[in-house]
Design a protein around this motif. Structure first.
Motif, PDB file in Angstrom:
ATOM      1  N   THR A  87     -82.826  40.761 -70.716  1.00  0.00           N
ATOM      2  CA  THR A  87     -83.350  41.855 -70.416  1.00  0.00           C
ATOM      3  C   THR A  87     -85.329  41.706 -70.957  1.00  0.00           C
ATOM      4  OG1 THR A  87     -82.634  42.597 -72.396  1.00  0.00           O
ATOM      5  CG2 THR A  87     -81.368  43.313 -70.668  1.00  0.00           C
ATOM      6  N   TYR A  88     -85.204  43.500 -71.237  1.00  0.00           N
ATOM      7  CA  TYR A  88     -86.688  43.317 -71.402  1.00  0.00           C
ATOM      8  C   TYR A  88     -87.277  44.633 -72.791  1.00  0.00           C
ATOM      9  CZ  TYR A  88     -91.934  43.800 -71.161  1.00  0.00           C
ATOM     10  OH  TYR A  88     -92.954  44.157 -71.270  1.00  0.00           O
ATOM     11  N   ARG A  89     -87.283  43.944 -73.523  1.00  0.00           N
ATOM     12  CA  ARG A  89     -88.742  44.801 -74.390  1.00  0.00           C
ATOM     13  C   ARG A  89     -89.656  45.469 -74.057  1.00  0.00           C
ATOM     14  NH1 ARG A  89     -90.460  45.669 -79.428  1.00  0.00           N
ATOM     15  NH2 ARG A  89     -89.510  47.171 -80.340  1.00  0.00           N
ATOM     16  N   ASP A  90     -89.913  46.453 -74.398  1.00  0.00           N
ATOM     17  CA  ASP A  90     -91.336  47.037 -74.541  1.00  0.00           C
ATOM     18  C   ASP A  90     -91.541  47.161 -75.076  1.00  0.00           C
ATOM     19  OD1 ASP A  90     -93.588  48.811 -74.050  1.00  0.00           O
ATOM     20  OD2 ASP A  90     -92.931  49.337 -72.699  1.00  0.00           O
ATOM     21  N   ASP A  91     -93.020  46.702 -75.440  1.00  0.00           N
ATOM     22  CA  ASP A  91     -93.621  46.718 -77.132  1.00  0.00           C
ATOM     23  C   ASP A  91     -94.203  47.530 -77.565  1.00  0.00           C
ATOM     24  OD1 ASP A  91     -93.178  43.774 -77.563  1.00  0.00           O
ATOM     25  OD2 ASP A  91     -94.793  43.275 -76.849  1.00  0.00           O
ATOM     26  N   VAL A  92     -94.545  48.782 -76.360  1.00  0.00           N
ATOM     27  CA  VAL A  92     -95.429  49.721 -76.957  1.00  0.00           C
ATOM     28  C   VAL A  92     -93.935  51.121 -77.356  1.00  0.00           C
ATOM     29  CG1 VAL A  92     -97.048  51.785 -75.992  1.00  0.00           C
ATOM     30  CG2 VAL A  92     -96.660  49.166 -75.395  1.00  0.00           C
ATOM     31  N   THR A  93     -93.127  50.908 -76.471  1.00  0.00           N
ATOM     32  CA  THR A  93     -91.945  52.308 -76.326  1.00  0.00           C
ATOM     33  C   THR A  93     -91.756  51.920 -77.092  1.00  0.00           C
ATOM     34  OG1 THR A  93     -91.221  51.514 -74.367  1.00  0.00           O
ATOM     35  CG2 THR A  93     -92.748  53.131 -74.279  1.00  0.00           C
ATOM     36  N   GLY A  94     -90.674  50.866 -77.132  1.00  0.00           N
ATOM     37  CA  GLY A  94     -89.723  49.330 -77.847  1.00  0.00           C
ATOM     38  C   GLY A  94     -88.558  49.762 -77.125  1.00  0.00           C
ATOM     39  N   GLU A  95     -88.345  50.065 -75.843  1.00  0.00           N
ATOM     40  CA  GLU A  95     -87.271  50.391 -74.474  1.00  0.00           C
ATOM     41  C   GLU A  95     -86.723  49.141 -74.412  1.00  0.00           C
ATOM     42  OE1 GLU A  95     -86.420  52.985 -70.078  1.00  0.00           O
ATOM     43  OE2 GLU A  95     -87.789  52.911 -71.543  1.00  0.00           O
ATOM     44  N   ARG A  96     -85.652  49.069 -74.648  1.00  0.00           N
ATOM     45  CA  ARG A  96     -85.662  47.843 -73.657  1.00  0.00           C
ATOM     46  C   ARG A  96     -84.106  47.665 -72.378  1.00  0.00           C
ATOM     47  NH1 ARG A  96     -84.646  42.454 -74.613  1.00  0.00           N
ATOM     48  NH2 ARG A  96     -85.414  43.003 -77.095  1.00  0.00           N
ATOM     49  N   PHE A  97     -84.244  47.463 -71.465  1.00  0.00           N
ATOM     50  CA  PHE A  97     -84.258  47.751 -70.111  1.00  0.00           C
ATOM     51  C   PHE A  97     -84.171  46.147 -69.768  1.00  0.00           C
ATOM     52  CE2 PHE A  97     -88.268  47.661 -67.878  1.00  0.00           C
ATOM     53  CZ  PHE A  97     -89.091  47.571 -68.553  1.00  0.00           C
ATOM     54  N   THR A  98     -83.068  46.406 -68.204  1.00  0.00           N
ATOM     55  CA  THR A  98     -83.064  45.019 -67.044  1.00  0.00           C
ATOM     56  C   THR A  98     -84.412  45.335 -66.202  1.00  0.00           C
ATOM     57  OG1 THR A  98     -80.725  45.048 -67.631  1.00  0.00           O
ATOM     58  CG2 THR A  98     -81.475  43.649 -66.202  1.00  0.00           C
ATOM     59  N   PRO A  99     -85.122  44.622 -66.290  1.00  0.00           N
ATOM     60  CA  PRO A  99     -86.145  45.283 -64.857  1.00  0.00           C
ATOM     61  C   PRO A  99     -85.934  44.893 -63.738  1.00  0.00           C
ATOM     62  CG  PRO A  99     -86.999  43.832 -65.649  1.00  0.00           C
ATOM     63  CD  PRO A  99     -86.088  43.472 -66.072  1.00  0.00           C
ATOM     64  N   HIS A 100     -85.918  46.353 -62.944  1.00  0.00           N
ATOM     65  CA  HIS A 100     -85.871  46.418 -61.203  1.00  0.00           C
ATOM     66  C   HIS A 100     -86.884  45.279 -60.650  1.00  0.00           C
ATOM     67  CE1 HIS A 100     -82.996  50.069 -61.229  1.00  0.00           C
ATOM     68  NE2 HIS A 100     -82.305  49.282 -62.065  1.00  0.00           N
ATOM     69  N   VAL A 101     -86.463  44.409 -59.503  1.00  0.00           N
ATOM     70  CA  VAL A 101     -87.303  43.744 -58.768  1.00  0.00           C
ATOM     71  C   VAL A 101     -87.106  44.277 -57.099  1.00  0.00           C
ATOM     72  CG1 VAL A 101     -87.282  41.451 -57.442  1.00  0.00           C
ATOM     73  CG2 VAL A 101     -86.137  41.655 -60.371  1.00  0.00           C
ATOM     74  N   VAL A 102     -88.660  43.822 -56.706  1.00  0.00           N
ATOM     75  CA  VAL A 102     -89.271  44.849 -55.558  1.00  0.00           C
ATOM     76  C   VAL A 102     -89.287  43.405 -55.130  1.00  0.00           C
ATOM     77  CG1 VAL A 102     -91.173  45.355 -53.862  1.00  0.00           C
ATOM     78  CG2 VAL A 102     -90.405  46.903 -56.188  1.00  0.00           C
ATOM     79  N   GLU A 103     -89.158  42.866 -53.466  1.00  0.00           N
ATOM     80  CA  GLU A 103     -89.520  41.030 -53.589  1.00  0.00           C
ATOM     81  C   GLU A 103     -90.162  41.273 -52.258  1.00  0.00           C
ATOM     82  OE1 GLU A 103     -85.996  39.380 -51.236  1.00  0.00           O
ATOM     83  OE2 GLU A 103     -85.886  37.764 -52.981  1.00  0.00           O
ATOM     84  N   PRO A 104     -91.272  41.074 -52.048  1.00  0.00           N
ATOM     85  CA  PRO A 104     -92.098  40.434 -51.104  1.00  0.00           C
ATOM     86  C   PRO A 104     -91.116  39.107 -50.171  1.00  0.00           C
ATOM     87  CG  PRO A 104     -93.234  41.336 -52.081  1.00  0.00           C
ATOM     88  CD  PRO A 104     -92.313  41.304 -52.946  1.00  0.00           C
ATOM     89  N   SER A 105     -91.061  39.006 -49.540  1.00  0.00           N
ATOM     90  CA  SER A 105     -90.504  37.934 -49.216  1.00  0.00           C
ATOM     91  C   SER A 105     -90.859  37.561 -47.593  1.00  0.00           C
ATOM     92  CB  SER A 105     -88.940  38.014 -48.543  1.00  0.00           C
ATOM     93  OG  SER A 105     -88.101  36.591 -48.698  1.00  0.00           O
ATOM     94  N   ALA A 106     -92.132  36.430 -47.428  1.00  0.00           N
ATOM     95  CA  ALA A 106     -92.584  35.895 -46.003  1.00  0.00           C
ATOM     96  C   ALA A 106     -91.856  34.425 -45.692  1.00  0.00           C
ATOM     97  CB  ALA A 106     -94.082  36.059 -46.432  1.00  0.00           C
ATOM     98  N   GLY A 107     -92.271  34.164 -44.412  1.00  0.00           N
ATOM     99  CA  GLY A 107     -92.428  32.828 -43.853  1.00  0.00           C
ATOM    100  C   GLY A 107     -93.205  32.155 -43.442  1.00  0.00           C
ATOM    101  N   ALA A 108     -93.648  30.587 -44.729  1.00  0.00           N
ATOM    102  CA  ALA A 108     -94.792  30.347 -43.883  1.00  0.00           C
ATOM    103  C   ALA A 108     -94.608  29.838 -42.085  1.00  0.00           C
ATOM    104  CB  ALA A 108     -95.261  29.140 -44.825  1.00  0.00           C
ATOM    105  N   ASP A 109     -93.971  29.320 -42.141  1.00  0.00           N
ATOM    106  CA  ASP A 109     -93.463  28.966 -40.859  1.00  0.00           C
ATOM    107  C   ASP A 109     -94.183  30.029 -39.640  1.00  0.00           C
ATOM    108  OD1 ASP A 109     -92.555  26.186 -41.363  1.00  0.00           O
ATOM    109  OD2 ASP A 109     -91.932  27.287 -43.077  1.00  0.00           O
ATOM    110  N   ARG A 110     -92.907  31.436 -40.001  1.00  0.00           N
ATOM    111  CA  ARG A 110     -93.475  32.329 -38.791  1.00  0.00           C
ATOM    112  C   ARG A 110     -94.370  32.891 -38.906  1.00  0.00           C
ATOM    113  NH1 ARG A 110     -87.373  35.758 -39.337  1.00  0.00           N
ATOM    114  NH2 ARG A 110     -85.860  33.539 -38.985  1.00  0.00           N
ATOM    115  N   GLY A 111     -95.492  32.938 -39.831  1.00  0.00           N
ATOM    116  CA  GLY A 111     -96.775  33.216 -40.604  1.00  0.00           C
ATOM    117  C   GLY A 111     -97.637  32.470 -39.260  1.00  0.00           C
ATOM    118  N   VAL A 112     -96.872  31.391 -39.192  1.00  0.00           N
ATOM    119  CA  VAL A 112     -98.218  30.660 -38.957  1.00  0.00           C
ATOM    120  C   VAL A 112     -97.991  30.778 -37.510  1.00  0.00           C
ATOM    121  CG1 VAL A 112     -98.758  27.979 -37.986  1.00  0.00           C
ATOM    122  CG2 VAL A 112     -98.237  28.643 -40.179  1.00  0.00           C
TER     123      VAL A 112
END
Ligand code: GAP
Length: 534
Positions: free
Chosen positions: A380-405
């Motif tokens: 989990t993550y603790r926000d130093d400013v607000t003191g809130e503890r939470f499990t971060p959410h994730v955004v994932e940009p996932s690219a293929g280098a070979d498909r890009g090429v």
């Protein structure tokens, strides 16, 4: 597509792996030009997404400022990682075997068409590509019904070609390589992870997997990155590296390979902000492909429908490209941008979550214990400013280098006309690669091999080589040398001629416009650098 594949081999962009031993399906080697192109694609991604990111300035469209750091994790990791990530249980494709030909196919890739002859209706299946599919279906239907080509009109077709998964009755299917009907098995699951063993003993407890994605290396290092740097949420961790998937039917050149490279970002943010960050990354990644030369018309942003999404996800979009091996109007995935919620961090903490539960709970076995135990570490993550503890959410940009090429190669391929040495217009093949991606940035030529021109050209070459990839060529007529560079995608050719010796100038020939401009040698490097980033 055939022309692109042949140019790639002829000019050293891509070779089939292990070719002298007959090749290995689904594996590709990058030749001298290809390795530079791929490195440039990866470098552009790394610089634009990670190393060149300015965390002090709010980027256009971003909900706030953010940090970016990099990572290079191992290919082989603890096997428990793949159990908690879901790959061990769920990372499979459906495949069918042919009892007659002994071949194995990916279920969703078999296409075919209903064909009727004298009351008998069969489904003729094929693995042929879009261009030859109709011809192949007719050829095999004629053979099956023991007809000659001149009897083709006695066949009738019911609807356009479709995929095998739309067919309920396998008994009337003529398999892609079969002579009899009903030889295909029902689809079965097949795990795509390559298994290997660690150490000399090689018992069941020593098995491990080659990673099928780079993402998990990032999740399991989340805490290490937080503890060793001063990044704060929101922030992203970027990684480029090899991934391996035992694809059942690798095909379409490098598009579906068994060994490939991914360029992935896991972006950690507060749950309340994840929707805004998802939109930011989706739009930013599309713009990135355009900034490097892919046209908007050949790209498609395909948002997944609500029913396609995991319930914890607020959105997933695929950036797709109109690869020329696909039928007209179809697109293939270049990159996925997924909102993954807290699924991964919680699974690695608590044990693999059951994505069908709401709120998500740890998946249990028949004894009520976690089916796959997590690490037990606090992610989990603790926000130093607000003191809130939470499990971060994730955004994932996932690219293929070979498909890009591959997409950049497809987009770059052009045929037009250019004058030869005698001024006559000739067809030329030109790879219009973006200068940032071009394997060679500039080629340096003496117009002729005498009068001090080679000496001067070599001096310029040595000077430029200090900070860019350049190529020296004094062999054959200058028109020919230009054409070889056009095929390699070299954006600029520098020619030393008679005037150069007197005026200390050279000409720069532009690959795309064929325009020649004369510049001072002292200003050449700076001009090239500016054009490269224009
Ligand atoms: N971490 C998420 C993930 O791996 P994915 O959609 O399975 O998502 C992301 O893969 C990207 O990796 C794809 O968009 C594609 O560009 C590339 N990729 C996946 N499988 C591939 C394969 N067999 N050959 C080449 N590239 C592949």
């Amino acid at each position: 597509m055939e022309k692109i594949v042949s140019l790639c081999k002829r000019r050293g962009f891509l070779f089939q792996s292990s070719e002298i031993y007959g090749g290995l399906q689904g594996f590709w080697d990058y030749g001298p030009l290809g390795v530079e192109l791929k490195r440039n694609v990866k470098d552009a991604w790394w610089k634009d997404m990670c190393a060149g990111h300015n965390e002090l300035v709010q980027a256009a469209g971003a909900p706030s400022t953010f940090d970016m750091v990099g990572l290079d994790s191992t290919i082989i990791m603890h096997p428990q990682i793949w159990k908690c990530s879901g790959h061990y249980d769920m990372f499979h494709d459906y495949m069918v075997d042919c009892r007659e030909s002994k071949k194995r196919y990916r279920y969703d890739q078999i296409r075919g068409r209903w064909v009727t002859h004298q009351e008998q209706k069969i489904f003729v299946a094929t693995m042929a590509d879009a261009e030859t599919e109709s011809e192949e279906i007719q050829h095999r239907a004629l053979k099956f019904f023991r007809l000659r080509p001149k009897d083709a009109e006695s066949l009738s077709y019911d609807g356009p070609s479709t995929t095998l998964d739309k067919v309920d009755e396998l008994a009337v299917v003529l398999g892609p390589d079969a002579k009899a009907l009903g030889t295909l098995t029902e689809p079965r699951e097949f795990n795509l992870m390559f298994k290997t063993t660690i150490g000399a003993l090689g018992g069941e407890d020593d098995y491990a997997f080659l990673r099928p994605e780079t993402a998990q290396g990032i999740f399991v290092n989340f805490k290490n990155v937080l503890d060793s740097t001063r990044v704060a949420i929101p922030f992203g961790i970027a990684q480029i590296g090899k991934s391996f998937r035992n694809e059942i039917t690798p095909r379409n050149f490098t598009f579906r390979s068994r060994e490939f490279e991914q360029m992935e970002i896991e972006f950690f943010c507060h749950p309340n902000q994840s929707q805004a960050w998802y939109r930011y990354w989706r739009d930013r990644r599309l713009a990135w492909y355009q900034s490097l030369g892919l046209s908007r018309e050949s790209l498609l942003m395909r948002e997944h429908k609500t029913e396609e999404l995991a319930h914890y996800s607020v959105g997933t979009a695929d950036i797709e490209y109109a690869f020329p091996f696909l039928p007209e109007g179809e697109y293939g995935e270049l990159e996925g941008i997924a909102h993954r919620g807290d699924f991964d961090l919680r699974s690695h903490m608590e044990g693999k979550l059951d994505p069908s539960t709401r709120p998500m709970e740890v998946e249990k076995d028949e004894h009520g214990k976690p089916r796959h135990r997590g690490s037990g570490r606090d992610l989990t993550y603790r926000d130093d400013v607000t003191g809130e503890r939470f499990t971060p959410h994730v955004v994932e940009p996932s690219a293929g280098a070979d498909r890009g090429v591959l997409a950049f190669l497809c987009e770059a391929y052009h045929e037009d006309e250019a004058p030869d040495d005698s001024g006559k217009l000739q067809t030329r093949v030109v790879m219009k690669l973006h200068p940032r991606l071009a394997p060679i940035k500039a080629a340096v030529f003496p117009l002729v091999k005498k009068d001090g021109m080679p000496e001067m050209a070599k001096e310029i070459y040595a000077e430029l080589k200090r900070d860019m990839a350049v190529f020296y060529d004094e062999k054959s007529a200058v028109g020919r040398r230009y054409r070889r560079q056009d095929e390699a995608g070299t954006p600029y050719c520098i020619t030393v001629d008679g005037e150069s010796l007197v005026e200390k100038t050279v000409t720069i020939r532009d690959r795309d416009t064929l325009e020649q401009t004369r510049v001072k040698i002292t200003e050449l490097a700076q001009i090239l650098r500016e054009r490269m980033h224009a």
